[in-house]
Design a protein around this motif. Structure first.
Motif, PDB file in Angstrom:
ATOM      1  N   UNK A 148     -32.765 -60.824  21.277  1.00 48.41           N
ATOM      2  CA  UNK A 148     -32.252 -59.901  22.298  1.00 48.41           C
ATOM      3  C   UNK A 148     -33.054 -60.065  23.593  1.00 48.41           C
ATOM      4  N   UNK A 149     -34.353 -60.168  23.479  1.00 48.58           N
ATOM      5  CA  UNK A 149     -35.192 -60.363  24.661  1.00 48.58           C
ATOM      6  C   UNK A 149     -34.875 -61.685  25.346  1.00 48.58           C
ATOM      7  N   UNK A 150     -34.641 -62.721  24.541  1.00 43.89           N
ATOM      8  CA  UNK A 150     -34.288 -64.030  25.101  1.00 43.89           C
ATOM      9  C   UNK A 150     -32.987 -63.959  25.890  1.00 43.89           C
ATOM     10  N   UNK A 151     -31.969 -63.291  25.294  1.00 40.90           N
ATOM     11  CA  UNK A 151     -30.667 -63.202  25.965  1.00 40.90           C
ATOM     12  C   UNK A 151     -30.753 -62.355  27.236  1.00 40.90           C
ATOM     13  N   UNK A 152     -31.540 -61.306  27.214  1.00 46.94           N
ATOM     14  CA  UNK A 152     -31.707 -60.480  28.413  1.00 46.94           C
ATOM     15  C   UNK A 152     -32.378 -61.280  29.532  1.00 46.94           C
ATOM     16  N   UNK A 153     -33.338 -62.116  29.149  1.00 40.47           N
ATOM     17  CA  UNK A 153     -34.015 -62.950  30.141  1.00 40.47           C
ATOM     18  C   UNK A 153     -33.063 -63.983  30.731  1.00 40.47           C
ATOM     19  N   UNK A 154     -32.263 -64.630  29.860  1.00 39.74           N
ATOM     20  CA  UNK A 154     -31.312 -65.634  30.339  1.00 39.74           C
ATOM     21  C   UNK A 154     -30.234 -64.995  31.213  1.00 39.74           C
ATOM     22  N   UNK A 156     -30.616 -62.482  33.119  1.00 42.59           N
ATOM     23  CA  UNK A 156     -31.221 -62.170  34.407  1.00 42.59           C
ATOM     24  C   UNK A 156     -31.297 -63.355  35.346  1.00 42.59           C
ATOM     25  N   UNK A 157     -31.131 -64.573  34.809  1.00 44.46           N
ATOM     26  CA  UNK A 157     -31.182 -65.778  35.643  1.00 44.46           C
ATOM     27  C   UNK A 157     -29.804 -66.185  36.183  1.00 44.46           C
ATOM     28  N   UNK A 158     -28.742 -65.517  35.734  1.00 39.92           N
ATOM     29  CA  UNK A 158     -27.396 -65.860  36.207  1.00 39.92           C
ATOM     30  C   UNK A 158     -27.243 -65.503  37.682  1.00 39.92           C
ATOM     31  N   UNK A 159     -26.389 -66.274  38.353  1.00 44.92           N
ATOM     32  CA  UNK A 159     -26.119 -66.016  39.774  1.00 44.92           C
ATOM     33  C   UNK A 159     -24.617 -65.844  39.958  1.00 44.92           C
ATOM     34  N   UNK A 160     -24.187 -65.073  40.960  1.00 50.17           N
ATOM     35  CA  UNK A 160     -22.752 -64.865  41.177  1.00 50.17           C
ATOM     36  C   UNK A 160     -22.075 -66.107  41.746  1.00 50.17           C
ATOM     37  N   UNK A 161     -20.925 -66.442  41.184  1.00 49.29           N
ATOM     38  CA  UNK A 161     -20.132 -67.552  41.706  1.00 49.29           C
ATOM     39  C   UNK A 161     -19.384 -67.108  42.954  1.00 49.29           C
ATOM     40  N   UNK A 235      -8.157 -55.930  41.676  1.00 47.58           N
ATOM     41  CA  UNK A 235      -9.575 -55.827  42.016  1.00 47.58           C
ATOM     42  C   UNK A 235     -10.265 -57.148  41.698  1.00 47.58           C
ATOM     43  N   UNK A 236     -10.917 -57.729  42.695  1.00 47.10           N
ATOM     44  CA  UNK A 236     -11.631 -58.987  42.503  1.00 47.10           C
ATOM     45  C   UNK A 236     -12.809 -58.757  41.553  1.00 47.10           C
ATOM     46  N   UNK A 237     -13.010 -59.697  40.648  1.00 45.15           N
ATOM     47  CA  UNK A 237     -14.102 -59.604  39.689  1.00 45.15           C
ATOM     48  C   UNK A 237     -15.250 -60.523  40.108  1.00 45.15           C
ATOM     49  N   UNK A 238     -16.301 -60.535  39.296  1.00 46.81           N
ATOM     50  CA  UNK A 238     -17.445 -61.383  39.604  1.00 46.81           C
ATOM     51  C   UNK A 238     -17.822 -62.212  38.384  1.00 46.81           C
ATOM     52  N   UNK A 239     -17.795 -63.522  38.542  1.00 50.32           N
ATOM     53  CA  UNK A 239     -18.193 -64.449  37.484  1.00 50.32           C
ATOM     54  C   UNK A 239     -19.669 -64.789  37.672  1.00 50.32           C
ATOM     55  N   UNK A 240     -20.444 -64.619  36.614  1.00 51.21           N
ATOM     56  CA  UNK A 240     -21.881 -64.886  36.655  1.00 51.21           C
ATOM     57  C   UNK A 240     -22.182 -66.129  35.812  1.00 51.21           C
ATOM     58  N   UNK A 241     -22.849 -67.126  36.440  1.00 49.68           N
ATOM     59  CA  UNK A 241     -23.154 -68.383  35.768  1.00 49.68           C
ATOM     60  C   UNK A 241     -24.571 -68.836  36.129  1.00 49.68           C
ATOM     61  N   UNK A 242     -25.131 -69.743  35.345  1.00 50.87           N
ATOM     62  CA  UNK A 242     -26.428 -70.297  35.729  1.00 50.87           C
ATOM     63  C   UNK A 242     -26.334 -71.063  37.048  1.00 50.87           C
ATOM     64  N   UNK A 243     -27.422 -71.185  37.727  1.00 50.79           N
ATOM     65  CA  UNK A 243     -27.488 -71.925  38.984  1.00 50.79           C
ATOM     66  C   UNK A 243     -26.944 -73.345  38.777  1.00 50.79           C
ATOM     67  N   UNK A 244     -26.055 -73.775  39.679  1.00 53.41           N
ATOM     68  CA  UNK A 244     -25.500 -75.118  39.616  1.00 53.41           C
ATOM     69  C   UNK A 244     -24.181 -75.219  38.870  1.00 53.41           C
ATOM     70  N   UNK A 245     -23.792 -74.196  38.125  1.00 56.07           N
ATOM     71  CA  UNK A 245     -22.512 -74.198  37.422  1.00 56.07           C
ATOM     72  C   UNK A 245     -21.398 -73.733  38.355  1.00 56.07           C
ATOM     73  N   UNK A 246     -20.193 -74.328  38.172  1.00 62.58           N
ATOM     74  CA  UNK A 246     -19.066 -74.049  39.068  1.00 62.58           C
ATOM     75  C   UNK A 246     -17.823 -73.691  38.247  1.00 62.58           C
TER      76      UNK A 246
END
Length: 509
Positions: A148-154, A156-161, A235-246
């Motif tokens: 759970x801690x690992x997933x919460x950390x990962x 937190x690193x996502x960025x909005x597309x 309503x426009x949504x927000x996709x969250x992905x790791x840096x560099x993902x499209x």
């Protein structure tokens, strides 16, 4: 002792001996009976032990290439490259040996949850992964807590597309056998321009995966939501992905396996394998029938199974249907119904139409569970830009009557045939577009896609989303391959993708 006394004593002695012999025989029979009962139960025990031995030894034997026991499984378990026997008239199953799948030991509830959560995390759905583990109520378990801690950390690193910069690519039915599809005829030239071969598609998704692209649904872009005043608004949504993902959207048109495509090197229809997963039936040039990965859906499924991070929250392609030839290779339309006044005399009546409808319903439900969503491509593959309101209304009625009931949910996505939109670049407005938008909006459509050669074209309205689609077909691939234009370099290296078995030049037909 006189004679009578002697006879009487002799008789009594003989009777005594007879009783002793009879008693011995009864005792012997009792012993034999007890022995038979004992042997019977020993035999039952041996049979039970033999059954247990086969049950647990079978997976090992199968792994070592040994003999398989048990019932036959469906033909879909047979590898597509395996030799098969041509089906004779009236036959529906492949001939030859089959191997029954070995059993996998059941996972514990904790292990199952960990496995599920890991897949959800790989597909960037960290909220679901955390919820899956929390549902175990094992807060004191160090392994669960660490995950759970690992997933919460990962997370937190996502960025909005950038929700205004999402490209959309599309395909038609994939070519299995170019020698039969890409002939020197008008139809063969059409196939050459608008279709993609299986090796091209496989290389395209590999290239895009390597470049960081991730599939999303149309419903990941925006969705209709109820407002405080009771109205609904997109309503426009927000996709969250790791840096560099499209993020990108993928769709496939005309997943109907039309009558005119039969015998030309394409899949025949969609089926489900013994695990309930979508596969294709294919008939080769010699009439041999196999079940395997012969079109976009099962090929994409296999790729995502190997690369789960290619599918955002497990979301895959948008699958679009027309209706006039039925759906998924089954002649389910009323124009094939022998009991309908709408039966078209030019069509071969389908006496199994009701059974085929139920089959299609099962397949579309399985496809939804597998990560796909569905779109209308109109009933009759009509041009919405040139048709008048009355003909569009008639076509929409036929779609709602013949196709939508076969889908697990009401359909909200319309992929315009020929890519021809009902309007220009201006946002849709009610009362405009000759009433066409009002008609389609009333029919439940809120997502609209035309065809555009630009890398990205998107438009968000109060009750709609519009998006341009890019065709990755023979014409567009050859355009880049020949150096005529560069429209695909942001997606792929066309030199790696282009199937050189194609007749060239590829012209627009």
């Amino acid at each position: 002792m006189n004679r009578e006394e002697f006879d009487d004593e002799y008789y009594q002695q003989k009777m005594m001996e007879h009783r002793i012999r009879m008693e011995k025989r009864r005792e012997k029979r009792k012993k034999e009976k007890r022995l038979h009962i004992l042997l019977f139960f020993l035999l039952l025990l041996l049979l039970f032990l033999a059954f247990i031995g086969v049950r647990y030894a079978l997976p090992y034997v199968q792994q070592q290439g040994g003999i398989s026991f048990g019932k036959k499984v469906s033909e879909s378990t047979i590898a597509k490259n395996r030799p098969v026997v041509k089906l004779g008239e009236g036959e529906t199953e492949e001939k030859g040996d089959v191997v029954e799948a070995s059993e996998t030991p059941a996972l514990s509830e904790k292990d199952e949850a960990l496995k599920t959560a890991e897949l959800q995390a790989k597909q960037y759905d960290y909220d679901s992964a955390i919820a899956t583990l929390n549902a175990l109520n094992l807060s004191s378990d160090t392994e669960i807590s660490a995950k759970i801690s690992q997933y919460e950390e990962e997370k937190g690193k996502l960025v909005p597309a950038n929700m205004d910069d999402i490209t959309h690519i599309f395909f038609h039915i994939l070519i299995v056998d170019p020698t039969r599809a890409l002939t020197d005829t008008h139809q063969g030239k059409q196939f050459n321009s608008v279709m993609t071969t299986i090796p091209e598609f496989e290389e395209i998704i590999k290239e895009m995966y390597d470049r960081g692209y991730v599939m999303v649904h149309m419903h990941d872009l925006a969705e209709m939501q109820e407002q405080p005043d009771g109205t609904k608004k997109m309503v426009k949504k927000q996709i969250m992905l790791p840096e560099g993902k499209k993020p990108f959207v993928m769709s496939q048109d005309d997943v109907n396996y039309y009558v005119y495509m039969e015998g030309h090197g394409f899949a025949d229809k969609m089926v489900l394998d013994e695990n309930g997963k979508p596969k294709n039936q294919y008939t080769d040039k010699d009439g041999n029938v196999t079940i395997g990965d012969y079109d976009l859906v099962p090929i994409l499924d296999k790729f995502v199974e190997e690369h789960p991070d290619f599918a955002y929250h497990g979301h895959k392609a948008v699958i679009a249907f027309t209706g006039y030839n039925g759906v998924l290779g089954y002649r389910t339309d009323e124009t094939f119904d022998p009991n309908s006044p709408a039966l078209d005399p030019k069509n071969r009546a389908n006496p199994n139409i009701e059974e085929d409808k139920e089959t299609v319903k099962k397949i579309t439900r399985a496809m939804k569970e597998d990560g796909y969503e569905f779109a209308s491509h109109s009933w009759g593959h009509i041009n919405f830009g040139t048709r008048d309101l009355a003909s569009i209304s008639k076509d929409t009625d036929r779609w709602e009557r013949n196709v939508e009931p076969l889908l697990p949910d009401p359909c909200e996505i319309l992929l315009y045939p020929f890519g021809d939109d009902i309007g220009d670049w201006h946002p849709y407005q009610k009362g405009k577009e000759d009433g066409k938008y009002d008609l389609l909006e009333a029919a439940g459509f809120h997502y609209f896609c035309n065809v555009d050669s630009a890398k990205v074209w998107m438009q968000y309205g109060d009750d709609f989303v519009r998006q341009g689609r890019r065709n990755l077909d023979g014409y567009r691939l050859y355009e880049s391959y020949s150096g005529t234009a560069d429209r695909l370099s942001d997606l792929i290296d066309v030199k790696k993708v282009f199937d050189t078995r194609r007749p060239t030049p590829v012209t627009w037909e």
